[in-house]
Write an enzyme that holds these catalytic residues in place. Structure first.
Site, PDB file in Angstrom:
ATOM      1  CG  HIS A  29     -14.423 -33.760 -13.993  1.00 30.31           C
ATOM      2  ND1 HIS A  29     -15.452 -33.234 -14.727  1.00 30.31           N
ATOM      3  CD2 HIS A  29     -14.974 -34.202 -12.842  1.00 30.31           C
ATOM      4  CE1 HIS A  29     -16.587 -33.367 -14.054  1.00 30.31           C
ATOM      5  NE2 HIS A  29     -16.333 -33.930 -12.906  1.00 30.31           N
ATOM      6  N   GLY A  68     -14.049 -27.004 -11.592  1.00 27.14           N
ATOM      7  CA  GLY A  68     -15.488 -27.121 -11.392  1.00 27.14           C
ATOM      8  C   GLY A  68     -15.846 -28.191 -10.392  1.00 27.14           C
ATOM      9  CG  HIS A  69     -15.774 -32.635  -8.901  1.00 30.84           C
ATOM     10  ND1 HIS A  69     -15.348 -32.812  -7.599  1.00 30.84           N
ATOM     11  CD2 HIS A  69     -16.744 -33.567  -9.097  1.00 30.84           C
ATOM     12  CE1 HIS A  69     -16.017 -33.806  -7.043  1.00 30.84           C
ATOM     13  NE2 HIS A  69     -16.870 -34.277  -7.923  1.00 30.84           N
ATOM     14  CG  HIS A  71     -22.025 -32.163  -7.325  1.00 32.08           C
ATOM     15  ND1 HIS A  71     -21.043 -32.853  -6.640  1.00 32.08           N
ATOM     16  CD2 HIS A  71     -22.507 -33.025  -8.255  1.00 32.08           C
ATOM     17  CE1 HIS A  71     -20.937 -34.078  -7.143  1.00 32.08           C
ATOM     18  NE2 HIS A  71     -21.820 -34.203  -8.120  1.00 32.08           N
ATOM     19  CD  GLU A 112     -24.385 -36.877  -9.376  1.00 27.78           C
ATOM     20  OE1 GLU A 112     -24.388 -38.108  -9.555  1.00 27.78           O
ATOM     21  OE2 GLU A 112     -23.401 -36.165  -9.627  1.00 27.78           O
ATOM     22  CD  GLU A 172     -22.070 -39.246  -5.675  1.00 32.33           C
ATOM     23  OE1 GLU A 172     -20.952 -39.546  -6.118  1.00 32.33           O
ATOM     24  OE2 GLU A 172     -22.677 -38.200  -6.010  1.00 32.33           O
ATOM     25  CB  CYS A 221     -17.001 -41.335  -8.360  1.00 28.93           C
ATOM     26  SG  CYS A 221     -18.793 -41.142  -8.214  1.00 28.93           S
ATOM     27  CB  CYS A 222     -19.629 -44.701  -5.219  1.00 27.41           C
ATOM     28  SG  CYS A 222     -20.585 -43.162  -5.300  1.00 27.41           S
TER      29      CYS A 222
END
Length: 795
Positions: A156, A205-206, A272, A324, A340, A408-409
């Site tokens: 990340h 990767g994200h 994802h 997810e 999510e 994160c949310c």
């Protein structure tokens, strides 16, 4: 500008569509400019109170929680070059950056010296944590400085950098200060010196850094950052992660990271959910500038797959807890829906970009659906509790939390609400495009003439919208008014005179004229209560309908309904009316009518019997976004239209499931879904566990409508050693309910705790209406159970 061959407008999965002229095969890029949120005033009864709660409760809470959980302390450790003491997961920096972005947006619209000073203090700590070469990631600086940029897939670093770039741009635009922007530029320069053509191959990767680099390029005027974003987008799919992890590319499945095929070869949404939508947002940003036909074609193709086969009615995506993200087309379960909050936000961000790129209302429709339902559900009405996971059905065990270890949310919601006005309007040289109907005003200019348009409306509760252009003198421009896909029969009038057959272009009513002081346009969007059906391929919604009025999707909660929700069905011909409830849930419109109940029938040792008529039962539905703000209880979005026989036997199939603790990504129903694992380490689509509780005694319970005789049980433990914190329990036992007391069964043999196997126990038969599987978790570890089956006595 490249003219593109476009497919015909997609079907709207039963959500309704406005009558509009057919679109031609050639669909040019509109390339609209979004009106910045700083030029939009929000002064309505719906969003304004929520944004004030966001400003006064959610943002301060986020900053306090980030201090409590160690996100800020990690910066100080990195500044001191400490080599131990880091708190939390590898992506802790990103949550802090999102909170700073939200705070910056708030400062732009509501100057606050105390918040300004607090942000500056954190920015100073960020600057102190930055390395001399520009690198900045506290996890690596503290834990493994020698390993930076060695695991782009999982660690990340670029993701955290992206959120920092977004926050720094927001802070610069809000305050005019460069203290944060200078840190971001230094890090971006380091990344640009490391990656790109002739340098290192790689991408994150994200995905997220791509869209953030485009923002940074616009804010600084430095085209290098756009070219770096383009490099990351166009390189994706080369299976770099297989190389990075020394795996055979031919056998490597990179779908989870959207790394399985070259970027332009994607045919469907995959992997994802948040990563997928962030990647597509960045790809849309790049395509908007380059006009790359192959990239644009891929984006439209994946958008159709997303909205036609993989989007929830509430504007969320990603049904599976296991990844997810996505499984297969039309897999949209309700009770185990992951959906999510961050994924709904990412979907809105992507579609906002598409709405600007194409000037097409169908993309703004998705933005609206997500914002009013999936996104807004992510935060409680008091602004102090949050959903990570958003099911469309609950037995009453799913609740918002005040924070998460993977947080994160919450800051993602706060930054979205703080910048909400930026989603509402767009402009080109000749028109103001109205995408969201929010009372307040918007500033724009046309041919050098400034204009302010005041908007009056009680949307989303009422579809009447009054627009009053305020101009110094005659000013020529068009109002392009989005007709939502759920609306039929929209009309518009100017100065009280109906406009006959106004042009409808790409879902927008076009009112073009020379506006004079005092002119008024009135849009009327009829808002009947609508029953919405899902595509027949969505098995979870077969024989069910959902209720929607305007952009609002409704649900039923136990707190409003005397009848058991499991027994309720709403006949197709039952009248449902909208009623204002100003004192409920901050002021809402509820839907009321008469449903019926399916009677519970005794099916023990019975194969057939007469089905009696259900009894009438009053029903009240409330907006989905507002559920779980009152007394806890079951909830449903999709309601049967005919009597639904409750499952009865064998054993667990006829029971209700409850647990001692339910986390945001735990689905109690998974314990009896019949999916037998190959091993304890299998990662199921739906998971039953007690994480993050560790070392405690916990339970999962089956409750039946009537007593039955049980003589045995077996459990298959979940153990995610190597990737998580669940291990087989230290011990377990079965208890049965006897009146008000819980008693252990008389087991005929010891309870086993074997891994990768069924653990069975026989016991003296007990007649009971409830059974518990009680587990003692190992010290320092959580536990979960794949499946729990019970065996009824024959005699």
């Amino acid at each position: 500008m490249t003219s593109l061959r476009s497919l015909a407008c997609c079907a709207l999965i039963g959500l309704g569509a406005v009558a509009a002229p057919a679109r031609g095969a050639d669909e040019p890029l509109a390339k609209l400019k979004g009106v910045p949120f700083t030029d939009v005033a929000i002064a309505d009864a719906f969003w304004a109170p929520r944004r004030e709660t966001n400003r006064t409760a959610s943002i301060p809470l986020s900053l306090a929680k980030l201090a409590e959980y160690g996100n800020i302390a990690n910066l100080d450790l990195a500044a001191k070059k400490a080599r131990e003491g880091y708190h939390g997961p590898v992506f802790m920096d990103s949550d802090l950056y999102k909170a700073l972005e939200a705070a910056s947006y708030s400062l732009a619209t509501h100057p606050d010296p105390d918040l300004d000073a607090q942000v500056d203090d954190v920015v100073a700590r960020i600057a102190a944590a930055q390395q001399s070469d520009g690198y900045l990631d506290t996890w690596f600086t503290v834990n493994a400085p020698e390993r930076r940029w060695t695991n782009l897939r999982d660690q990340h670093e670029l993701y955290c950098a992206g959120h920092m770039f977004e926050a720094a741009v927001a802070h610069f635009q809000a305050t005019g200060k460069r203290n944060f922007l200078d840190v971001a530029v230094k890090l971006a320069d380091h990344i640009d010196a490391t990656f790109g053509p002739g340098k290192r191959m790689g991408y994150c990767g994200h995905p997220e850094v791509e869209l953030a680099l485009v923002k940074l390029a616009k804010a600084t005027g430095d085209d290098r950052y756009f070219q770096l974003a383009r490099f990351f987008i166009e390189s994706r799919g080369r299976k770099f992660f297989a190389e990075e992890h020394h795996e055979d590319p031919a056998r490597y499945d990179g779908a989870y990271w959207q790394d399985d095929v070259p970027i332009c070869d994607h045919k469907n949404i995959k992997g994802h959910a948040v990563r997928a939508a962030y990647l597509l947002s960045g790809a849309t940003d790049v395509a908007a500038r380059t006009g790359d036909p192959a990239l644009l074609k891929m984006i439209r193709r994946v958008w159709r797959n997303t909205t036609e086969k993989n989007m929830y009615i509430t504007g969320g995506i990603g049904p599976s807890a296991a990844n997810e993200g996505f499984t297969h087309d039309y897999d949209l379960p309700n009770r185990t829906a992951y959906q999510e909050t961050c994924a709904s936000i990412a979907l809105a961000q992507w579609n906002h970009r598409l709405a600007l790129l194409y000037g097409d209302a169908r993309y703004a429709d998705v933005v609206e659906r997500s914002l009013y339902n999936g996104v807004l559900a992510g935060v409680a009405l008091d602004g102090r509790r949050f959903f990570y996971v958003n099911p469309l059905e609950s037995d009453g065990g799913h609740h918002r939390a005040d924070w998460f270890s993977c947080a994160c949310c919450p800051p993602n919601v706060t930054r979205t609400l703080a910048a909400l006005g930026g989603y509402a309007y767009a402009v080109d040289a000749e028109a103001l495009w109205v995408n969201l109907y929010i009372q307040g005003s918007v500033k724009a200019s046309f041919n050098g003439h400034a204009a302010v348009v005041d908007v009056e409306t009680d949307y989303p509760w009422d579809g009447k919208v009054t627009l009053k252009p305020k101009v110094d003198g005659p000013t020529t421009f068009a109002l392009r008014l989005r007709v939502p896909g759920w609306c039929q029969g929209a009309t518009v009038a100017v100065d009280g005179e109906p406009v006959s057959s106004p042009p409808v272009e790409r879902g927008y009513l076009v009112v073009a004229r020379t506006w004079k002081p005092g002119d008024v346009a009135t849009l009327d969007l009829p808002m009947p209560v609508r029953r919405v059906a899902a595509n027949p391929n969505v098995e979870a919604d077969a024989g069910r309908l959902a209720l929607q009025r305007g952009p609002i999707v409704y649900c039923v909660e136990a707190v409003d309904n005397e009848a058991d929700l499991a027994s309720l069905y709403l006949p197709r011909d039952a009248a449902v009316v909208a009623e204002k409830a100003p004192d409920l849930l901050g002021g809402v419109v509820v839907l009321e009518g008469t449903a019926r109940t399916s009677p519970d029938l005794p099916w023990d040792r019975t194969l057939y019997q007469a089905a009696p008529a259900g009894e009438p039962a009053p029903i009240r539905a409330v907006p989905y976004y507002a559920w779980d703000n009152r007394k806890p209880g079951p909830m449903k979005v999709w309601l049967p239209v005919e009597p639904q026989a409750t499952l009865a036997g064998p054993g667990e199939k006829g029971a209700r499931v409850s647990m001692s603790h339910v986390n945001s990504n735990c689905q109690p129903e998974a314990v009896r879904d019949g999916v037998e694992p190959a091993s304890s380490g299998d990662q199921p689509v739906a998971n039953c566990h007690w994480w993050p509780r560790k070392g405690t005694e916990e339970w999962v319970q089956y409750t039946w409508p009537a007593a039955r005789t049980i003589r045995g049980a077996k459990a298959y433990w979940f153990d995610d050693a190597g990737r998580g914190e669940c291990r087989i329990p230290a011990s377990w036992r079965i208890e049965y309910r006897d009146g008000d007391a819980w008693k252990p069964v008389a087991a005929t043999a010891p309870y086993g705790v074997a891994k990768d196997a069924w653990n069975a126990v026989d016991f003296a038969p007990v007649a009971t209406d409830a059974l518990r599987l009680v587990v003692q978790l190992q010290p320092g570890w959580a536990a979960g159970v794949h499946e729990w089956k019970v065996e009824e006595a024959d005699d």
